[in-house]
Design an enzyme around this catalytic site. Structure first.
Site, PDB file in Angstrom:
ATOM      1  NE  ARG A   1      -3.181   2.273   3.196  1.00 24.67           N
ATOM      2  CZ  ARG A   1      -2.671   3.177   4.016  1.00 24.67           C
ATOM      3  NH1 ARG A   1      -1.436   3.034   4.499  1.00 24.67           N
ATOM      4  NH2 ARG A   1      -3.378   4.256   4.349  1.00 24.67           N
TER       5      ARG A   1
ATOM      6  NE  ARG B   1       9.071 -21.165   0.516  1.00 30.12           N
ATOM      7  CZ  ARG B   1       9.528 -20.254   1.378  1.00 30.12           C
ATOM      8  NH1 ARG B   1      10.602 -19.535   1.077  1.00 30.12           N
ATOM      9  NH2 ARG B   1       8.947 -20.075   2.539  1.00 30.12           N
ATOM     10  CB  CYS B   2       9.888 -18.944  -8.581  1.00 33.80           C
ATOM     11  SG  CYS B   2      10.179 -19.000 -10.350  1.00 33.80           S
TER      12      CYS B   2
ATOM     13  CG  ASP C   1      18.350 -15.026   3.498  1.00 34.04           C
ATOM     14  OD1 ASP C   1      17.376 -15.734   3.178  1.00 34.04           O
ATOM     15  OD2 ASP C   1      19.179 -15.351   4.375  1.00 34.04           O
ATOM     16  N   GLY C   2      16.597 -15.152   0.360  1.00 37.14           N
ATOM     17  CA  GLY C   2      16.513 -15.813  -0.947  1.00 37.14           C
ATOM     18  C   GLY C   2      15.997 -14.847  -1.998  1.00 37.14           C
TER      19      GLY C   2
ATOM     20  CB  THR D   1      11.090 -13.111   6.707  1.00 39.78           C
ATOM     21  OG1 THR D   1      11.138 -14.343   7.441  1.00 39.78           O
ATOM     22  CG2 THR D   1      12.265 -12.269   7.109  1.00 39.78           C
ATOM     23  CB  ILE D   2       7.278 -14.385  10.753  1.00 34.41           C
ATOM     24  CG1 ILE D   2       7.624 -15.840  10.414  1.00 34.41           C
ATOM     25  CG2 ILE D   2       5.976 -13.940  10.093  1.00 34.41           C
ATOM     26  CD1 ILE D   2       6.675 -16.851  11.055  1.00 34.41           C
TER      27      ILE D   2
ATOM     28  CG  ASP E   1      16.112 -15.198   9.258  1.00 33.56           C
ATOM     29  OD1 ASP E   1      15.359 -14.410   8.676  1.00 33.56           O
ATOM     30  OD2 ASP E   1      16.247 -16.391   8.913  1.00 33.56           O
TER      31      ASP E   1
ATOM     32  NE  ARG F   1      13.483 -23.936   6.976  1.00 31.35           N
ATOM     33  CZ  ARG F   1      12.424 -23.411   6.370  1.00 31.35           C
ATOM     34  NH1 ARG F   1      11.230 -23.881   6.611  1.00 31.35           N
ATOM     35  NH2 ARG F   1      12.555 -22.405   5.515  1.00 31.35           N
TER      36      ARG F   1
ATOM     37  CB  ALA G   1       8.548 -19.432  28.152  1.00 29.76           C
TER      38      ALA G   1
END
Ligand code: ATP
Length: 323
Positions: free
Chosen positions: A21, A72-73, A103-104, A126-127, A130, A172, A187
């Site tokens: 937007r 993803r391609c 980063d990809g 990205t969530i 990183d 990951r 926690a």
């Protein structure tokens, strides 16, 4: 700069719509034509995109996901695929490209830019948080809020039943979500890829936290070296036969939902800045935030370097375990 193309790529994250937007509105403000490409690099190869107007992006700031879609391609990783993609940009007389992703996505944009001399700017979407060159990526804060809401709910039932819960969150390769949500949700322990997990030590920690308490919460990043939450539960179980151990995998709920105020704000500011950078003939940069400031980082560094998780939070967690 008469026409700017934009796309979202890789994993989606809440706040991508706010960025779209803002890019479109900034383009319209400066009489630049915004050109949306669907489903990331796949859409660029397939020739799926269109000029965007005000009605396309009206009332989207509050929605998770991405109105442009993402993908993803694999074909974009080949010179032939990228050539096809560039042809589409060329045919549509695109002068600059803004990519929103991880980063990809930046790696792909960087190669495309070098091969074809097209100006590019990357926004970190990205969530996982990183990405090098920014304190926050678009979507991280919303994902954290989703996680802590889920942990609060799990704690209710864990306390009712005197249970110990291993809660698995995304990450990951990086423990940002696990560590930050551990602090924000209260926690007791956290297991992250950045630290080697010591099962005997974890068993002792669980015995110690759970003494005199109705529930214990252990956050587990999916990329922990000892495995997923269920694997860790299975490994500690023989040492804790008298305990009621459970696990919960939060999964894709972390990627959706209405973006938080912080994500909407940084996405809006970054989108605006990306257009202005292209207007100043800047290229090969990613946009980030440091404190309250917008900053840029060479895209090559953003790809090469890793964003370091502040492990001081582990010390804080240690202090917070005090009973
Ligand atoms: P996330 O952090 O959510 O995984 P990402 O942008 O890192 O996001 P990737 O799937 O790694 O997600 O990359 C997105 C797309 O970028 C890939 O599907 C591919 O099209 C393109 N891409 C990634 N790496 C390269 C590369 N080395 N060369 C060309 N294109 C690439």
């Amino acid at each position: 700069m008469k026409k700017i193309a934009l796309l979202t790529s890789g994993g989606d994250s809440p706040g991508m719509n706010a960025a779209i937007r803002s890019i479109v509105k900034t383009c319209l403000h400066y009489n630049i034509v915004p050109f949306g490409i669907y489903d990331g690099y796949q859409g660029m190869i397939d020739g799926r995109g269109k000029q965007l107007g005000y009605t396309d992006i009206d009332n989207i700031i509050q929605y998770g996901g991405t109105i442009l879609g993402t993908a993803r391609c694999k074909d974009f990783m080949t010179p032939e695929g990228r050539q096809k993609a560039y042809q589409f940009l060329n045919e549509n007389k695109v002068d600059g490209l803004i990519v929103i992703g991880g980063d990809g996505t930046f790696t792909g944009a960087n190669i495309l830019s070098k091969e074809n001399n097209i100006p590019i700017i990357g926004l970190p979407g990205t969530i996982d948080n990183d990405i090098y060159g920014t304190d926050y990526t678009i979507g991280f804060d919303t994902a954290l809020n989703t996680v802590i809401e889920a942990v609060d709910k799990i704690r209710d039932t864990a306390s009712s039943h005197h249970r110990i819960f291993f809660i698995e969150v995304m990450g990951r390769d990086a423990g940002f979500i696990a560590l930050h949500s551990a602090i924000a949700s209260g926690a007791d322990s956290v297991l992250i890829p950045e630290e080697i997990t010591d099962i005997p030590q974890l068993v002792e920690e669980i015995k110690s936290h759970s003494k005199g308490r109705r529930s214990t919460i252990i956050m587990v990043a999916e990329g922990d070296d000892e495995g997923h939450a269920i694997d860790i539960l299975t490994k500690v179980k023989p040492y804790l036969p008298e305990y009621d151990l459970r696990h919960s995998v939060l999964g894709h709920i972390q990627r959706g939902g209405n973006p938080s105020a912080l994500d909407r704000k940084i996405a809006t500011r970054m989108g605006n800045y990306a257009v202005e950078l292209l207007m100043e003939n800047k290229t090969g940069l990613t946009v980030g935030v440091r404190g309250e400031d917008l900053v840029t980082c060479p895209i090559a560094d953003a790809i090469k370097e890793h964003s370091e998780l502040d492990l001081n939070y582990l010390k804080l967690l240690e202090v917070l375990r005090t009973k």
